[in-house]
Write a protein that holds these residues in place. Structure first.
Motif, mmCIF file in Angstrom:
data_model
loop_
_atom_site.group_PDB
_atom_site.id
_atom_site.type_symbol
_atom_site.label_atom_id
_atom_site.label_comp_id
_atom_site.label_asym_id
_atom_site.label_seq_id
_atom_site.Cartn_x
_atom_site.Cartn_y
_atom_site.Cartn_z
ATOM 1 N N CYS A 103 0.860 -1.179 0.000
ATOM 2 C CA CYS A 103 0.000 0.000 0.000
ATOM 3 C C CYS A 103 0.906 1.242 0.000
ATOM 4 O O CYS A 103 1.820 1.343 0.815
ATOM 5 C CB CYS A 103 -0.877 -0.020 1.232
ATOM 6 S SG CYS A 103 -1.694 1.549 1.541
ATOM 7 N N GLU A 105 0.408 4.076 1.019
ATOM 8 C CA GLU A 105 0.198 4.921 2.186
ATOM 9 C C GLU A 105 0.860 4.322 3.442
ATOM 10 O O GLU A 105 1.692 4.948 4.073
ATOM 11 C CB GLU A 105 -1.317 5.092 2.410
ATOM 12 C CG GLU A 105 -1.701 5.971 3.575
ATOM 13 C CD GLU A 105 -1.418 7.453 3.326
ATOM 14 O OE1 GLU A 105 -1.347 7.844 2.141
ATOM 15 O OE2 GLU A 105 -1.251 8.191 4.309
ATOM 16 N N CYS A 106 0.493 3.081 3.801
ATOM 17 C CA CYS A 106 0.985 2.496 5.060
ATOM 18 C C CYS A 106 2.102 1.484 4.844
ATOM 19 O O CYS A 106 2.694 0.995 5.799
ATOM 20 C CB CYS A 106 -0.156 1.829 5.822
ATOM 21 S SG CYS A 106 -0.814 0.350 5.015
ATOM 22 N N CYS A 200 -5.684 2.445 7.950
ATOM 23 C CA CYS A 200 -5.142 3.140 6.784
ATOM 24 C C CYS A 200 -6.304 3.605 5.907
ATOM 25 O O CYS A 200 -7.163 2.801 5.544
ATOM 26 C CB CYS A 200 -4.229 2.200 6.009
ATOM 27 S SG CYS A 200 -3.649 2.915 4.465
ATOM 28 N N LYS A 202 -6.218 4.448 2.903
ATOM 29 C CA LYS A 202 -6.045 4.040 1.511
ATOM 30 C C LYS A 202 -6.464 2.573 1.301
ATOM 31 O O LYS A 202 -7.252 2.262 0.418
ATOM 32 C CB LYS A 202 -4.567 4.208 1.119
ATOM 33 C CG LYS A 202 -4.314 4.122 -0.346
ATOM 34 C CD LYS A 202 -3.874 5.469 -0.874
ATOM 35 C CE LYS A 202 -3.800 5.436 -2.380
ATOM 36 N NZ LYS A 202 -3.723 6.782 -2.939
ATOM 37 N N CYS A 203 -5.916 1.663 2.141
ATOM 38 C CA CYS A 203 -6.173 0.226 1.922
ATOM 39 C C CYS A 203 -7.096 -0.373 2.971
ATOM 40 O O CYS A 203 -7.535 -1.512 2.829
ATOM 41 C CB CYS A 203 -4.861 -0.551 1.896
ATOM 42 S SG CYS A 203 -4.047 -0.638 3.507
HETATM 43 ZN ZN LIG Z 1 -2.573 1.113 3.592
#
Ligand SMILES: [Zn+2]
Length: 273
Positions: A103, A105-106, A200, A202-203
């Motif tokens: 991901c 983001e994380c 997160c 995003k995911c």
């Molecule tokens: Zn994520």
């Protein structure tokens, strides 16, 4: 279980504290600029010292367990306090050692597909286990530790070779402990040393942020039919850190400590409910 507080202070700026320590014969590390005191919360002086320094949390707390607590736990988390090197090549290893599909983001979701690489093979000295930076839930062992684990018939683990930076050479005398079993979800986070749950955006993966104060609590049936060494289903860490708990059975704890191979390792008993 006890809590050890590490307090760093400037002696010239903490006259009341210094006076108290000296009057009561409490030893501390006198530094040229920064001095430091390690004190257990069970120490009768702790309450007074806390009043003097104020509860502004300018100290680090660590949970300390007795040998008895370790020996009576069915399962323990383990980590190495010896961090060796960074996975190589530092800017590309997530695509070489892992599948690179994480991901953005994380950074969660990576799966290992190849060996870890280091700049050079470690010099073990009197140590037998190490971890590397960014990878707290992975242990590497020497030949000697590998032989010990194999002869103790420990289940749930195999060994993976470790390579040089270019991946052209297999290093001798170092092996990755490859752990094959991930437990089902079972963390009783509300009773554990967990500060918050981060999700997160995003995911949607969630992970736990631990505060190091207290122990991890799991539901008993999480460990039904588990081999001797497992990883938690739950992920821990803040920001780009995604780490599972590496958990070992009492049998492994006994095997390692009886062979005096725990020099670089830190165990913490897990509480089952
Ligand atoms: Zn994520």
């Amino acid at each position: 279980m006890d809590f050890k507080n590490h307090i760093a202070f400037r002696a010239d700026d903490s006259l009341e504290l210094v006076e108290y320590l000296e009057a009561n014969g409490i030893g501390y590390n006198k530094g040229e600029i920064i001095s430091a005191l390690d004190i257990l919360e069970s120490d009768p002086h702790w309450e007074n010292i806390l009043k003097i320094i104020g509860d502004d949390k300018h100290y680090i707390t660590e949970t300390v367990f007795s040998k008895e607590e370790m020996r009576s736990a069915e399962w323990l988390t383990v980590r190495s306090v010896w961090r060796y090197d960074y996975p190589q090549p530092e800017n590309k290893y997530r695509k070489i050692t892992y599948n690179g599909q994480m991901c953005p983001e994380c950074w969660g979701g990576l799966a290992q597909i190849d060996s870890f690489r280091f700049k050079r093979a470690p010099k073990w000295g009197k140590r037998f286990f190490l971890t590397t930076n960014w990878e707290d839930d992975i242990l590497f062992v020497s030949d000697h530790a590998k032989a010990m684990i194999e002869s103790a018939n420990i289940s749930g683990v195999t060994f993976r070779e470790v390579k040089n930076k270019n991946g052209t050479e297999i290093f001798p005398d170092i092996h990755q402990l490859e752990v094959h079993n991930i437990l089902p979800e079972g963390l009783a986070w509300e009773y554990s040393c967990v500060d918050e749950i981060l999700v997160c955006d995003k995911c949607g993966r969630s992970k736990f942020a631990s505060n190091g104060r207290g122990q991890f609590v799991f539901r008993k049936n999480t460990f039904d039919n588990a081999p001797d060494i497992v990883l938690s289903s739950e992920i821990f860490g803040r920001a780009h850190y995604n780490q599972r708990l590496l958990i070992v059975s009492q049998k492994i704890y006994q095997t390692i400590t009886k062979n005096k191979m725990d020099r670089s390792l830190e165990f913490q008993p897990i509480k089952l409910i």
